[in-house]
Design a protein around this motif. Structure first.
Motif, PDB file in Angstrom:
ATOM      1  N   PHE A 238       0.826  -1.210   0.000  1.00  0.00           N
ATOM      2  CA  PHE A 238       0.000   0.000   0.000  1.00  0.00           C
ATOM      3  C   PHE A 238       0.862   1.262   0.000  1.00  0.00           C
ATOM      4  CE2 PHE A 238      -3.563  -2.761   0.902  1.00  0.00           C
ATOM      5  CZ  PHE A 238      -4.586  -2.123   0.230  1.00  0.00           C
ATOM      6  N   ALA A 239       1.996   1.218   0.669  1.00  0.00           N
ATOM      7  CA  ALA A 239       2.895   2.378   0.646  1.00  0.00           C
ATOM      8  C   ALA A 239       3.390   2.623  -0.776  1.00  0.00           C
ATOM      9  CB  ALA A 239       4.071   2.163   1.593  1.00  0.00           C
ATOM     10  N   ARG A 240       3.718   1.562  -1.482  1.00  0.00           N
ATOM     11  CA  ARG A 240       4.182   1.710  -2.863  1.00  0.00           C
ATOM     12  C   ARG A 240       3.056   2.161  -3.780  1.00  0.00           C
ATOM     13  NH1 ARG A 240       7.732  -3.647  -2.100  1.00  0.00           N
ATOM     14  NH2 ARG A 240       9.680  -2.629  -1.511  1.00  0.00           N
ATOM     15  N   LEU A 241       1.835   1.674  -3.542  1.00  0.00           N
ATOM     16  CA  LEU A 241       0.707   2.140  -4.345  1.00  0.00           C
ATOM     17  C   LEU A 241       0.481   3.633  -4.140  1.00  0.00           C
ATOM     18  CD1 LEU A 241      -1.900  -0.743  -3.974  1.00  0.00           C
ATOM     19  CD2 LEU A 241      -0.769   0.010  -6.071  1.00  0.00           C
ATOM     20  N   ARG A 242       0.568   4.081  -2.886  1.00  0.00           N
ATOM     21  CA  ARG A 242       0.421   5.517  -2.616  1.00  0.00           C
ATOM     22  C   ARG A 242       1.538   6.313  -3.269  1.00  0.00           C
ATOM     23  NH1 ARG A 242      -1.191   3.472   2.423  1.00  0.00           N
ATOM     24  NH2 ARG A 242       0.915   3.645   3.210  1.00  0.00           N
ATOM     25  N   GLY A 243       2.686   5.693  -3.414  1.00  0.00           N
ATOM     26  CA  GLY A 243       3.816   6.347  -4.055  1.00  0.00           C
ATOM     27  C   GLY A 243       3.741   6.338  -5.572  1.00  0.00           C
ATOM     28  N   GLY A 244       2.701   5.725  -6.127  1.00  0.00           N
ATOM     29  CA  GLY A 244       2.509   5.743  -7.565  1.00  0.00           C
ATOM     30  C   GLY A 244       3.117   4.563  -8.307  1.00  0.00           C
ATOM     31  N   TRP A 245       3.535   3.528  -7.613  1.00  0.00           N
ATOM     32  CA  TRP A 245       4.118   2.367  -8.272  1.00  0.00           C
ATOM     33  C   TRP A 245       3.038   1.587  -9.014  1.00  0.00           C
ATOM     34  CZ3 TRP A 245       8.688  -0.651  -6.008  1.00  0.00           C
ATOM     35  CH2 TRP A 245       9.616   0.219  -5.446  1.00  0.00           C
ATOM     36  N   ALA A 246       3.422   0.911 -10.073  1.00  0.00           N
ATOM     37  CA  ALA A 246       2.528   0.024 -10.817  1.00  0.00           C
ATOM     38  C   ALA A 246       2.525  -1.353 -10.150  1.00  0.00           C
ATOM     39  CB  ALA A 246       2.992  -0.098 -12.264  1.00  0.00           C
TER      40      ALA A 246
ATOM     41  N   MET B  59      -9.517  13.653   1.861  1.00  0.00           N
ATOM     42  CA  MET B  59      -8.220  14.061   2.408  1.00  0.00           C
ATOM     43  C   MET B  59      -7.108  13.121   1.918  1.00  0.00           C
ATOM     44  SD  MET B  59      -8.590  16.792   4.163  1.00  0.00           S
ATOM     45  CE  MET B  59      -7.239  16.906   5.284  1.00  0.00           C
ATOM     46  N   LEU B  60      -7.399  11.838   1.859  1.00  0.00           N
ATOM     47  CA  LEU B  60      -6.421  10.876   1.347  1.00  0.00           C
ATOM     48  C   LEU B  60      -6.097  11.175  -0.114  1.00  0.00           C
ATOM     49  CD1 LEU B  60      -4.769   8.235   1.551  1.00  0.00           C
ATOM     50  CD2 LEU B  60      -6.840   7.043   0.885  1.00  0.00           C
ATOM     51  N   GLN B  61      -7.116  11.447  -0.910  1.00  0.00           N
ATOM     52  CA  GLN B  61      -6.886  11.746  -2.316  1.00  0.00           C
ATOM     53  C   GLN B  61      -6.079  13.029  -2.488  1.00  0.00           C
ATOM     54  OE1 GLN B  61      -7.463   9.578  -4.647  1.00  0.00           O
ATOM     55  NE2 GLN B  61      -8.385   8.230  -3.134  1.00  0.00           N
ATOM     56  N   LEU B  62      -6.358  14.026  -1.673  1.00  0.00           N
ATOM     57  CA  LEU B  62      -5.595  15.277  -1.753  1.00  0.00           C
ATOM     58  C   LEU B  62      -4.118  15.032  -1.438  1.00  0.00           C
ATOM     59  CD1 LEU B  62      -8.074  17.799  -0.115  1.00  0.00           C
ATOM     60  CD2 LEU B  62      -7.377  17.708  -2.510  1.00  0.00           C
ATOM     61  N   ALA B  63      -3.859  14.208  -0.436  1.00  0.00           N
ATOM     62  CA  ALA B  63      -2.473  13.902  -0.088  1.00  0.00           C
ATOM     63  C   ALA B  63      -1.775  13.171  -1.228  1.00  0.00           C
ATOM     64  CB  ALA B  63      -2.430  13.063   1.187  1.00  0.00           C
ATOM     65  N   ARG B  64      -2.489  12.287  -1.898  1.00  0.00           N
ATOM     66  CA  ARG B  64      -1.895  11.547  -3.010  1.00  0.00           C
ATOM     67  C   ARG B  64      -1.628  12.450  -4.199  1.00  0.00           C
ATOM     68  NH1 ARG B  64      -5.456   6.557  -4.330  1.00  0.00           N
ATOM     69  NH2 ARG B  64      -3.656   6.014  -5.591  1.00  0.00           N
ATOM     70  N   LEU B  65      -2.468  13.453  -4.399  1.00  0.00           N
ATOM     71  CA  LEU B  65      -2.329  14.330  -5.560  1.00  0.00           C
ATOM     72  C   LEU B  65      -1.239  15.390  -5.384  1.00  0.00           C
ATOM     73  CD1 LEU B  65      -6.087  14.818  -6.475  1.00  0.00           C
ATOM     74  CD2 LEU B  65      -4.353  13.652  -7.858  1.00  0.00           C
TER      75      LEU B  65
END
Length: 168
Positions: A26-34, A70-76
Motif C-alpha cells: 500500500f505504501a508503494r501504491l500511494r507512491g505511484g508504483w505500478a 483528504m487521502l486523495q488530496l495527499a496523493r495528488l
C-alpha cells in the motif's frame, strides 16, 4: 513457466510477515508504483498483488467522504508538484497533466473541507456509549464512585440534555 521465468520458492509468511508485506504494497501504491513493479519487488506475481489489495480493501471499514477526500488530496500533492516543475521547465506536454491534477484537486477540495453535522442522533449514540461504559465500570466492582455520584444533590448532577460535546 520454465526455470528462467519461474519465481524462486520462498518460505510461507506468518501473519506478521503478511501484514508487513501488505503495508509495503500500500505504501508503494500511494507512491505511484505500478502493480508489476510492486510484484517484482515483493517477488510475487502481479495477480497476487491485486489479490492482496482487493482482500485488504474488502476487509476495511469504509471511510466517510471527507476522510477519503483528504487521502486523495495527499496523493495528488506529489503529482501536482511534479507537473508544476515540468511546466515551469517549459515542457508543453506537461500542461495537460497539470490541468488534470488541478481538476482532481478541485473535485476533492470541497468534500475534504465539508464539516460534518453533529446531529441529535450522533449525540444519542454518544450518550448510549457513555452509559454502556458506566454500566461496565459499575459491574466490575468500581460501583463506589458511581454510587457517590448517584447520592449527590440534584443541583450537582449533570443532565444529558445540558451537555453539548465539542467537535474538534
Amino acid at each position: 513457466m520454465d526455470s528462467r521465468t519461474a519465481l524462486p520458492k520462498r518460505a510461507r509468511l506468518n501473519p506478521y510477515g503478511k501484514a508487513l508485506r501488505r503495508e509495503r504494497i500500500f505504501a508503494r501504491l500511494r507512491g505511484g508504483w505500478a502493480y508489476d513493479e510492486i510484484a517484482r519487488e515483493e517477488r510475487v506475481t502481479p495477480r497476487r498483488v491485486r489479490q492482496i489489495v482487493s482482500e485488504a480493501l474488502q476487509r476495511r471499514q469504509v471511510d466517510d467522504g471527507s476522510d477519503h477526500a483528504m487521502l486523495q488530496l495527499a496523493r495528488l500533492e506529489q503529482a501536482l508538484r511534479l507537473a508544476a516543475e515540468a511546466v515551469g521547465a517549459g515542457e508543453i506536454g506537461a500542461i495537460g497533466p497539470y490541468l488534470n491534477v488541478l481538476a482532481q484537486l478541485d473535485r476533492y477540495q470541497g468534500a475534504a473541507s465539508a464539516n460534518q453535522a453533529y446531529d441529535e442522533e450522533a449525540r444519542e449514540r454518544l450518550f448510549a456509549k457513555i452509559n454502556r461504559i458506566a454500566a461496565r465500570v459499575q459491574s466490575s466492582g468500581a460501583a463506589k464512585p458511581a454510587a457517590d455520584a448517584a447520592e449527590a444533590p440534584e443541583s450537582d448532577r449533570i443532565e444529558a440534555s445540558h451537555v453539548t460535546p465539542k467537535l474538534g
